[in-house]
Design an enzyme around this catalytic site. Structure first.
Site, PDB file in Angstrom:
ATOM      1  N   SER A  77       0.911  -1.244  -0.022  1.00 14.74           N
ATOM      2  CA  SER A  77       0.255   0.056   0.087  1.00 14.74           C
ATOM      3  C   SER A  77       1.006   1.278   0.124  1.00 14.74           C
ATOM      4  O   SER A  77       0.402   2.262  -0.513  1.00 14.74           O
ATOM      5  CB  SER A  77      -1.009   0.042   1.172  1.00 14.74           C
ATOM      6  OG  SER A  77      -0.174  -0.199   2.150  1.00 14.74           O
ATOM      7  N   ASP A 239      -7.117   6.786   9.112  1.00 11.48           N
ATOM      8  CA  ASP A 239      -6.890   5.443   9.486  1.00 11.48           C
ATOM      9  C   ASP A 239      -5.956   5.164  10.596  1.00 11.48           C
ATOM     10  O   ASP A 239      -5.542   4.042  11.373  1.00 11.48           O
ATOM     11  CB  ASP A 239      -6.837   4.320   8.652  1.00 11.48           C
ATOM     12  CG  ASP A 239      -5.595   4.282   7.703  1.00 11.48           C
ATOM     13  OD1 ASP A 239      -4.671   4.965   7.810  1.00 11.48           O
ATOM     14  OD2 ASP A 239      -5.588   3.230   6.766  1.00 11.48           O
ATOM     15  N   HIS A 242      -1.764   4.685   7.698  1.00 13.99           N
ATOM     16  CA  HIS A 242      -1.271   4.628   6.193  1.00 13.99           C
ATOM     17  C   HIS A 242      -1.113   6.275   5.969  1.00 13.99           C
ATOM     18  O   HIS A 242      -1.620   7.014   6.752  1.00 13.99           O
ATOM     19  CB  HIS A 242      -1.968   4.383   4.871  1.00 13.99           C
ATOM     20  CG  HIS A 242      -2.449   2.928   5.021  1.00 13.99           C
ATOM     21  ND1 HIS A 242      -3.422   2.581   5.556  1.00 13.99           N
ATOM     22  CD2 HIS A 242      -1.527   1.851   4.537  1.00 13.99           C
ATOM     23  CE1 HIS A 242      -3.345   0.896   5.187  1.00 13.99           C
ATOM     24  NE2 HIS A 242      -2.388   0.708   4.733  1.00 13.99           N
TER      25      HIS A 242
END
Length: 274
Positions: A77, A239, A242
């Site tokens: 990611s 979140d 990230h």
């Protein structure tokens, strides 16, 4: 990195590897539940803005011309850009713009990175990349290996094997080694310390393998952890796991220099005339 699933897996890894007592294991499970409630579950796929970027800052355009530097992003990611607010904030886009400007050539961005990927998933990404082999590639992988109980030695060996496949096609490869998971404040202590120990050990193993191959390794932990640790509210997405757009902007600024150095010291430099 995988967020919620990663935290749960890390607790299992800590218990199986560290020989934790029942009470300690219960503590980590409780902390894991609290961390997962804070992090939440990502609901949106990473944005994508692949295409051709010009030295004058324009782009993306459809890659209709052949006189360009092809640049591939592979990994998890962090390479895919999960957490950005808009396509222009993606790390691949920022790096494509930077490369085009610094090398004075059009740059075609091709993103093969997939959120949640482990090093075991890198083979499929390289398969896709080799359909149209890149001139330059950046790989960022490892965070999910830490939380999935993947053997550090096996993970580093797999990374070397897939990087070698890219190099064999003539690609110049730069690898961002595993980040230090200690910067993720949503992971409470002592779980965060366990995550940090694993991630830094994996980063060292990755570097050893890459050094033996003569492939440039960039320490994401050393270069990013101090700033992210000092500015968690500025550089992380909602979140808290990230990076956000500002976080990826900082990361891209740090990674651009070694990418340009690698490009200039390889066949890419002679091809582009820089």
């Amino acid at each position: 990195m995988g967020g919620v699933r990663a935290i749960k897996a890390l607790v299992v890894a800590a218990g199986s590897v560290g020989g934790l007592s029942g009470a300690a294991y219960g503590l980590l499970n409780g902390q894991s539940r609290r961390a997962r409630s804070i992090i939440g579950t990502p609901r949106d796929l990473p944005l994508n803005a692949d295409g051709l970027y010009l030295p004058n800052g324009a782009g993306p355009f459809a890659p209709t011309r052949s006189d360009h530097l092809s640049f591939a992003m592979l990994g998890d990611s962090l390479a895919a850009g999960l957490g950005v607010e808009s396509p222009d904030q993606l790390p691949g886009v920022r790096l494509a713009h930077g490369l085009a400007d610094e090398l004075d050539v059009p740059v075609r961005l091709m993103t093969h990175a997939v959120s949640g990927s482990r090093t075991t998933d890198l083979e499929a990404q390289v398969d896709r990349a080799l359909i149209n082999p890149p001139d330059l590639a950046l790989v960022i992988i490892g965070g999910n290996d830490v939380t999935a109980r993947t053997s550090i030695g096996a993970s580093a060996t797999l990374l070397g094997r897939q990087v070698a496949r890219l190099v064999e096609t003539g690609a110049t490869v730069v690898v961002g080694t595993c980040p230090d998971l200690a910067i993720i404040r949503a992971i409470p202590q002592p779980l965060r310390t366990i995550a940090s120990r694993y991630s830094l050990s994996l980063a060292r193993a990755q570097r050893r393998v890459l050094d033996q191959m003569g492939v440039r390794a960039v320490s994401v932990a050393a270069l990013l952890a101090p700033e992210f640790g000092a500015r968690p509210h500025d550089l992380f997405s909602a979140d808290r796991f990230h990076p956000n757009g500002k976080g990826y902007e900082y990361a891209a600024a740090v990674l651009l220099a070694p990418l340009c150095t690698a490009a200039r010291s390889s066949r890419v430099a002679s091809w582009s005339g820089t």
